[in-house]
Write a protein that holds these residues in place. Structure first.
Motif, PDB file in Angstrom:
ATOM      1  N   HIS A 140      -5.322 -27.543  -1.387  1.00  0.00           N
ATOM      2  CA  HIS A 140      -5.264 -28.963  -1.782  1.00  0.00           C
ATOM      3  C   HIS A 140      -4.019 -29.653  -1.235  1.00  0.00           C
ATOM      4  O   HIS A 140      -3.497 -30.600  -1.832  1.00  0.00           O
ATOM      5  N   SER A 141      -3.563 -29.165  -0.092  1.00  0.00           N
ATOM      6  CA  SER A 141      -2.366 -29.766   0.486  1.00  0.00           C
ATOM      7  C   SER A 141      -2.665 -31.024   1.291  1.00  0.00           C
ATOM      8  O   SER A 141      -1.741 -31.648   1.814  1.00  0.00           O
ATOM      9  N   GLY A 142      -3.949 -31.375   1.406  1.00  0.00           N
ATOM     10  CA  GLY A 142      -4.295 -32.592   2.125  1.00  0.00           C
ATOM     11  C   GLY A 142      -4.573 -32.401   3.590  1.00  0.00           C
ATOM     12  O   GLY A 142      -4.703 -33.377   4.327  1.00  0.00           O
ATOM     13  N   GLY A 143      -4.670 -31.157   4.059  1.00  0.00           N
ATOM     14  CA  GLY A 143      -4.986 -30.893   5.455  1.00  0.00           C
ATOM     15  C   GLY A 143      -6.438 -31.208   5.765  1.00  0.00           C
ATOM     16  O   GLY A 143      -7.267 -31.385   4.863  1.00  0.00           O
ATOM     17  N   PRO A 144      -6.811 -31.254   7.048  1.00  0.00           N
ATOM     18  CA  PRO A 144      -8.189 -31.550   7.429  1.00  0.00           C
ATOM     19  C   PRO A 144      -9.127 -30.432   7.014  1.00  0.00           C
ATOM     20  O   PRO A 144      -8.810 -29.244   7.135  1.00  0.00           O
ATOM     21  N   LEU A 145     -10.298 -30.831   6.485  1.00  0.00           N
ATOM     22  CA  LEU A 145     -11.269 -29.843   6.040  1.00  0.00           C
ATOM     23  C   LEU A 145     -11.939 -29.160   7.223  1.00  0.00           C
ATOM     24  O   LEU A 145     -12.242 -27.969   7.161  1.00  0.00           O
ATOM     25  N   PHE A 146     -12.181 -29.894   8.300  1.00  0.00           N
ATOM     26  CA  PHE A 146     -12.804 -29.342   9.495  1.00  0.00           C
ATOM     27  C   PHE A 146     -11.799 -29.400  10.646  1.00  0.00           C
ATOM     28  O   PHE A 146     -11.207 -30.438  10.918  1.00  0.00           O
ATOM     29  N   LEU A 179     -10.717 -23.609  11.773  1.00  0.00           N
ATOM     30  CA  LEU A 179     -11.692 -23.195  10.776  1.00  0.00           C
ATOM     31  C   LEU A 179     -13.061 -22.957  11.403  1.00  0.00           C
ATOM     32  O   LEU A 179     -13.785 -22.032  10.996  1.00  0.00           O
ATOM     33  N   LEU A 180     -13.440 -23.761  12.382  1.00  0.00           N
ATOM     34  CA  LEU A 180     -14.728 -23.559  13.050  1.00  0.00           C
ATOM     35  C   LEU A 180     -14.744 -22.227  13.796  1.00  0.00           C
ATOM     36  O   LEU A 180     -15.730 -21.475  13.742  1.00  0.00           O
ATOM     37  N   THR A 181     -13.652 -21.912  14.475  1.00  0.00           N
ATOM     38  CA  THR A 181     -13.569 -20.632  15.196  1.00  0.00           C
ATOM     39  C   THR A 181     -13.608 -19.456  14.239  1.00  0.00           C
ATOM     40  O   THR A 181     -14.311 -18.460  14.479  1.00  0.00           O
TER      41      THR A 181
END
Length: 325
Positions: free
Chosen positions: A182-188, A192-194
């Motif tokens: 929940h640090s506000g980083g991008p979800l995608f 993460l995809l790799t």
């Protein structure tokens, strides 16, 4: 509920699902011709039942990794072998033998010692994109080496399956921690995809490799999978994710003793299941069946032909009808 206890509970249920899947895969492998292709196997309902059980175990395992570190969750995967022993015995119509009970007890004692040394805090570190790619490349190289033609293909495929499954667990932890952060980083992101693609590839690869390994029986291959899986995952956790064993040098000694006990237990379980799978050996735990005694029958009966009757020698007759003496 405490995060550590929740991780242990989820891991126990996950081990039960994985054990049922292993028994189903082993029975399917025993009924499948070694030359059967993957596409033909995918058309069987028993295969998809095993896939469903593996998927349920994987989901529970993912949930456990969200609450506990790799050094805690992965050793509990050895309970898959412990649960598979009575399930496999029940499927074979026999009782669990004495050697199998000894192996189960040693495995549980070893696991208890390892759990006492594992870190109890929830995971926070994740793999970077270069680290994930490096782990993936190294894993594929090891799997390629273990999958080459040669002696003992079942055990080598089992080791490859355990390594890929352990690496998939480590990558899954990175994925779950990053998604639930929940640090506000991008979800995608590309990272993460790799990681998600690597998790899918290694999870499916481990499933297919284990199916190939179980063609020679369940005991020894499942034991190798059970040992290789936590070793691979713990190596990544200790080397790249900042996980540590708690307790100092004393915990290290305890962890070594627990490892020796668990390995000994797994070896006993493997020997017992290999002996039970041997059609010419004595099945441990088999229920004796009373039978009437049968007289021994000679393997070959030779019947002599009747002796020919004696033929009287010809008698010379003199002139006048008197026999010649």
């Amino acid at each position: 509920m405490n995060a550590t206890l929740l991780a242990v509970a989820l891991s126990l249920v996950s081990a039960g699902a994985y054990a049922a899947a292993a028994v189903a895969q082993s029975r399917l492998a025993g009924r499948t011709d070694p030359g059967t292709g993957v596409l033909r196997m995918l058309g069987r309902g028993a295969w998809w039942s095993a896939v469903g059980l593996n998927a349920a175990g994987a989901l529970l395992h993912v949930a456990a990794l969200n609450y506990g570190p790799l050094t805690l969750v992965q050793p509990l995967g050895a309970l898959t072998l412990v649960v598979a022993v009575p399930l496999g015995a029940r499927a074979a119509g026999r009782r669990v033998g004495r050697t199998e009970w000894r192996g189960t007890a040693l495995t549980l004692l070893g696991l208890g010692a390892l759990l006492l040394t594992a870190g109890g805090s929830a995971p926070h570190e994740t793999l970077t994109l270069p680290e994930a790619l490096g782990v993936g490349a190294a894993t594929m190289a090891v799997v390629a080496g273990l999958s080459r033609p040669g002696a003992r293909p079942g055990l080598r495929h089992a080791a490859a399956s355990g390594i890929t499954s352990g690496v998939a667990s480590a990558l899954t932890q990175t994925l779950t921690v990053a998604v639930t952060d929940h640090s506000g980083g991008p979800l995608f992101s590309w990272r993460l995809l790799t990681v998600a693609l690597l998790v899918s590839a290694f999870a499916m690869g481990g499933l297919l490799l284990s199916q190939t390994a179980y063609r020679g029986g369940l005991g020894a291959p499942l034991a190798v999978v059970t040992l290789a899986n936590p070793v691979a995952a713990a190596a990544i956790g200790l080397a790249l994710l900042g996980e540590r064993l708690q307790g100092g040098p004393v915990s290290l000694v305890l962890a070594l003793l627990g490892t020796v006990a668990a390995v000994r237990g797994v070896i006993l379980l493997s020997r017992a299941q290999a002996r039970n799978a041997d059609p010419g050996g004595v099945v441990e735990g088999a229920v004796p069946v009373d039978r009437e005694p049968v007289d021994p029958v000679p393997s070959r009966v030779v019947i002599g032909s009747p002796r020919p009757a004696a033929v009287p020698e010809p008698v010379a007759v003199r002139a006048g009808g008197a026999p010649h003496p």
